[in-house]
Motif scaffolding. Structure first.
Motif, short mmCIF file in Angstrom:
data_model
loop_
_atom_site.label_atom_id
_atom_site.label_comp_id
_atom_site.label_asym_id
_atom_site.label_seq_id
_atom_site.Cartn_x
_atom_site.Cartn_y
_atom_site.Cartn_z
N GLU A 126 -18.05 -30.96 -18.58
CA GLU A 126 -16.97 -30.65 -19.46
C GLU A 126 -16.34 -31.59 -19.70
O GLU A 126 -15.63 -31.87 -19.82
N ASN A 158 -13.76 -31.05 -22.23
CA ASN A 158 -12.69 -30.56 -21.91
C ASN A 158 -11.63 -31.64 -21.40
O ASN A 158 -10.44 -31.23 -21.07
N ASP A 208 -11.81 -25.52 -18.56
CA ASP A 208 -12.08 -24.82 -20.39
C ASP A 208 -10.82 -24.58 -20.80
O ASP A 208 -11.31 -23.93 -22.10
N ARG A 259 -13.23 -20.53 -24.04
CA ARG A 259 -13.53 -21.70 -24.54
C ARG A 259 -14.01 -21.93 -26.01
O ARG A 259 -14.88 -21.35 -26.70
#
Length: 271
Positions: free
Chosen positions: A26, A29, A112, A228
Motif C-alpha cells: 500500500e 496509500n 486504501d 480504492r
C-alpha cells in the motif's frame, strides 16, 4: 476515489483510541491515510494513535510509515515477517495495541482510503453513547457502496453477510463483514483470539459473533464506502471459502454449549 474533506466537528470528552490498519503493498496509500487521520485528529480532544501492521510489503510501504513516525509519535509500525492474511494481521495488531499502547478503543480500518477518516469521530460518539462495537455500515439507511461496484464484489459481500446470519446466528446487524469498526478494549480483552483459526476476511464476521456472544452492544452508523483508486484489492474467492469452514467451527462450538447466550445487537440510533 473522492477526496475526504476535513470539516469542523464538536469536541468530545477524551478517549484513547488506536486505529489498527493492516497493509500489504500500500505504498501509494499509506502516507495519504496517515496524513488525513493526523490532520483530523489534531482538532479533537481524543488521543488518537495509528498502528500500521505491515506484512513485509516488498513495495516500501513500511518506509513510508517510518517517515511519518519521525514526525508524529502517535504513529506506530508493527512489521511482520510474512503475509498471513487480514485476520492474522488484525489479531497481531490488536494484541500489540492492548499490550503496548493501552487504548480505550481499537479501530479496524482499511488502508486504501475506502473509509472516510471523518467517520472515526462519529463512531467514537457511538462508543461514548454506550455501544461496545460501532460498525461503519454500508447497508443501513444512509450507507452507500460505489455505483461502479462489480457483480463479483456485490456477490461476495452479500454471501458473506448471509452466511454470517445463517451459520453464526448473528441477527440485527446489516453489515457483518464491514472492515471499519470501533471496539471497546474492555470487550476485546475477553476475546479468545487463540481459537479463531481464521486468516482472511472471515475474521470480521467471526470477531463480530464473538463480541455479541460476550454480551457486547453493537451499533451501526451509515458510511459512504469508496472504491480504492490506487493499488489492488486483496480479497479472493478463497477467503469466502475459508469463511464457511470457520463459521462451521464456530457453529459447532456454540452447539456444544460454549457461551450460548447472546446479546441482542443495538439497532442504529437505539440506546
Amino acid at each position: 476515489m473522492q477526496g475526504w474533506e476535513l470539516a469542523d466537528a464538536p469536541r468530545l470528552s477524551g478517549l484513547r483510541a488506536c486505529i489498527v490498519i493492516p497493509t500489504y503493498n500500500e505504498v501509494h496509500n499509506a502516507g495519504r491515510i496517515l496524513d488525513l487521520i493526523r490532520a483530523r485528529a489534531s482538532i479533537e480532544t481524543h488521543e488518537i494513535s495509528v498502528l500500521i501492521v505491515d506484512d513485509s510489503s516488498p513495495d516500501g510501504t513500511a518506509d513510508v510509515v517510518r517517515d511519518r513516525m519521525r514526525e508524529d509519535p502517535h504513529i506506530h509500525l508493527l512489521l511482520r515477517a510474512r503475509r498471513e492474511g487480514l485476520g492474522k494481521a488484525y489479531i497481531a495488531g490488536m494484541e500489540y495495541a492492548m499490550a503496548r499502547l493501552r487504548p480505550d478503543v481499537i479501530f479496524e480500518m482499511d488502508a486504501d482510503l475506502s473509509h472516510d477518516p471523518e467517520d472515526i469521530f462519529r463512531m467514537l460518539e457511538g462508543i461514548e453513547a454506550g455501544a461496545d462495537c460501532v460498525i461503519g455500515s454500508r447497508y443501513v439507511e444512509g450507507g452507500t457502496v460505489p455505483a461502479g461496484w462489480g457483480a463479483h464484489r456485490r456477490i461476495v459481500s452479500s454471501c458473506a453477510n448471509a452466511a454470517t446470519r445463517l451459520l453464526l446466528g448473528v441477527r440485527g446487524v446489516r453489515d457483518c463483514s464491514g472492515g471499519f469498526r470501533a471496539i471497546r478494549v474492555s470487550v476485546l480483552e475477553r476475546v479468545r483470539f487463540d481459537r479463531m483459526r481464521v486468516n482472511g476476511y472471515a475474521f470480521q464476521a467471526v470477531l463480530l459473533e464473538e463480541i455479541i456472544s460476550l454480551g457486547g452492544k453493537v451499533r451501526e452508523i451509515p458510511i459512504a464506502f469508496a472504491d480504492r483508486d490506487a493499488g489492488r484489492s486483496k480479497m479472493r474467492v478463497k477467503d469466502l471459502l475459508e469463511g464457511f469452514t470457520a463459521f462451521g467451527r464456530v457453529r459447532l462450538r456454540r452447539m456444544l454449549g460454549a457461551r450460548m447466550p447472546r446479546a441482542t445487537p443495538l439497532a442504529a440510533g437505539e440506546e
